[in-house]
Enzyme design. Structure first.
Site, short mmCIF file in Angstrom:
data_model
loop_
_atom_site.label_atom_id
_atom_site.label_comp_id
_atom_site.label_asym_id
_atom_site.label_seq_id
_atom_site.Cartn_x
_atom_site.Cartn_y
_atom_site.Cartn_z
N GLN A 1 4.38 9.92 4.23
CA GLN A 1 5.58 9.73 3.42
C GLN A 1 6.39 11.00 3.19
O GLN A 1 7.58 10.93 2.94
CB GLN A 1 5.19 9.13 2.06
CG GLN A 1 4.57 7.74 2.17
CD GLN A 1 4.22 7.15 0.82
OE1 GLN A 1 4.04 7.86 -0.17
NE2 GLN A 1 4.12 5.83 0.76
N THR B 1 -9.50 4.49 6.38
CA THR B 1 -9.08 3.24 7.03
C THR B 1 -7.63 3.31 7.49
O THR B 1 -7.07 2.29 7.90
CB THR B 1 -9.24 2.06 6.05
OG1 THR B 1 -8.60 2.37 4.82
CG2 THR B 1 -10.71 1.76 5.79
N GLY B 2 -7.01 4.50 7.42
CA GLY B 2 -5.63 4.66 7.85
C GLY B 2 -5.54 5.24 9.25
O GLY B 2 -6.21 4.79 10.19
N TYR B 3 -4.73 6.30 9.38
CA TYR B 3 -4.50 6.93 10.68
C TYR B 3 -5.82 7.42 11.28
O TYR B 3 -6.05 7.35 12.49
CB TYR B 3 -3.53 8.09 10.49
CG TYR B 3 -2.91 8.67 11.73
CD1 TYR B 3 -3.25 8.22 13.01
CD2 TYR B 3 -1.96 9.69 11.64
CE1 TYR B 3 -2.67 8.75 14.14
CE2 TYR B 3 -1.37 10.23 12.76
CZ TYR B 3 -1.73 9.77 14.01
OH TYR B 3 -1.15 10.32 15.12
N ASP C 1 -4.21 11.20 3.53
CA ASP C 1 -4.44 12.22 4.55
C ASP C 1 -3.29 13.22 4.62
O ASP C 1 -2.19 12.98 4.14
CB ASP C 1 -4.64 11.58 5.92
CG ASP C 1 -3.57 10.55 6.28
OD1 ASP C 1 -2.39 10.79 5.97
OD2 ASP C 1 -3.91 9.51 6.86
N VAL D 1 -8.92 6.33 11.32
CA VAL D 1 -9.77 5.40 12.06
C VAL D 1 -9.16 5.08 13.42
O VAL D 1 -9.88 4.82 14.39
CB VAL D 1 -10.02 4.11 11.23
CG1 VAL D 1 -8.80 3.21 11.20
CG2 VAL D 1 -11.23 3.35 11.78
N SER D 2 -7.83 5.13 13.53
CA SER D 2 -7.18 4.92 14.83
C SER D 2 -7.47 6.06 15.79
O SER D 2 -7.42 5.88 17.00
CB SER D 2 -5.66 4.78 14.63
OG SER D 2 -5.36 3.67 13.81
N ARG E 1 -7.18 22.61 20.75
CA ARG E 1 -5.97 22.19 21.46
C ARG E 1 -5.97 20.67 21.47
O ARG E 1 -6.89 20.03 21.99
CB ARG E 1 -5.94 22.74 22.89
CG ARG E 1 -5.87 24.25 22.98
CD ARG E 1 -5.56 24.70 24.39
NE ARG E 1 -4.19 24.35 24.74
CZ ARG E 1 -3.77 24.16 26.00
NH1 ARG E 1 -4.62 24.24 27.00
NH2 ARG E 1 -2.51 23.86 26.24
N ASP F 1 0.82 -1.21 0.00
CA ASP F 1 0.00 0.00 0.00
C ASP F 1 0.85 1.26 0.00
O ASP F 1 0.45 2.29 -0.55
CB ASP F 1 -0.93 0.00 1.21
CG ASP F 1 -2.14 -0.90 1.00
OD1 ASP F 1 -2.33 -1.40 -0.12
OD2 ASP F 1 -2.90 -1.11 1.97
#
EC number: 2.7.1.23
Length: 299
Positions: free
Chosen positions: A238, A179-181, A139, A183-184, A166, A64
């Site tokens: 990246q 579905t990357g950062y 993102d 969702v965490s 803040r 990915d």
């Protein structure tokens, strides 16, 4: 779309297995009358865009991360991408390495079908001058540097003040990147076909800022109010940009910025289950209907 006549293969850089597979695929395509060119690593955006302009399909060999790098450089070109998964998750690079021949056989047998998705386009302004412009597939994350401190941000939407925030940071995500950062950080999962993007805080102070979904044509502006703390913007995990107090990042949706070849197999829900984003807990509910005597079953 028209049948595929030419393919550009982009491999993960420094990955001998990917390069060997690219050679095998190149021979396979040539025997079927499809012209082929192989590029090791996406490299700079302009040369890649020039090479991809003549291709009916860009085949990406890697995981990915490799798909993200190629898709970001080709955002807005309309050239369809397909990923052969040599990595782990395979949410973007969805074709297993052992199934490449059968997959390409299907793609060559009929006109190519594509799925178009929203990307992000953003600019960084400093002192009234734009110093950086770019695109994102997943993102743009604005967060602190090495020290564990909250940062202060001013957020506007379509020229109207939304809030001062803040938090440890802020994630502006496409439906693809949901579905990357995001969702965490408890952001919502989003159907990739949606014309929308999300604004999700990372550990907001006092929890006073829920995740927000904006229309794809909205303009979100984030001003860095923090002084004395390192702040960075990271694009797709990246690329990074060091930010200063007073800098402003402006983001909006790039409609049809992403283009992926579709295989017509399992849909979005199937991919969510396969990649572990949702779990299917089958259960048997008790019979709550009245019995023949008119009484209900106690639970």
């Amino acid at each position: 779309m028209h049948p595929i006549r030419s393919v550009l293969i982009v491999t993960k850089p420094g990955h001998p297995t990917a390069l060997d597979l690219a050679q095998d695929i190149g021979v396979w395509l040539t025997r079927r009358g499809v012209s082929c060119r192989i590029l090791e690593g996406p490299g700079e955006a302009l040369p890649l865009r020039q090479l991809a302009a003549d291709a009916g399909l860009v085949l990406v060999l890697g995981g990915d991360g490799t798909m993200l790098g190629v898709a970001r450089r080709l955002a807005g070109t309309g050239v369809p991408l397909l990923g052969i998964n040599l990595g782990r998750v395979g949410f973007l690079a969805e074709v297993p390495a052992g199934e490449w021949a059968a997959t390409l056989e299907r793609l060559l047998a009929a006109p190519l079908r594509v799925e178009r998705r929203l990307a992000l386009r953003f600019g960084v302004e400093r002192g009234g001058v734009e110093i950086f412009q770019g695109d994102a597939v997943n993102d743009v994350v604005i967060n602190r540097g090495a020290l564990a401190r909250v940062i202060t941000l001013d957020i506007d939407v379509d020229g109207e003040r939304l809030a001062g925030l803040r938090a440890d940071g802020l994630i502006i995500s496409t439906p693809t990147g949901a579905t990357g950062y995001a969702v965490s950080a408890r952001g919502p999962l989003m159907d990739p076909a949606l014309d929308a993007f999300t604004v999700t805080p990372i550990c907001p102070f006092l929890g006073n800022f829920p995740p927000l979904v904006l229309g794809g044509g909205s303009v979100c502006s984030v001003r860095i109010r923090e002084q004395g703390t390192e702040v960075h913007a990271t694009i797709d995990g990246q690329e990074g940009i060091a930010l200063r107090s007073g800098d402003r990042i402006t983001l909006t949706g790039l409609r049809d910025g992403l283009c992926f070849a579709t295989l017509g197999g399992g849909g979005y829900c199937a991919r969510l289950r396969a990649c572990g984003f949702v779990r299917d807990h089958a259960c048997t509910l008790p019979d709550m209907l009245p019995d023949e005597g008119g009484t209900s079953t106690d639970v």
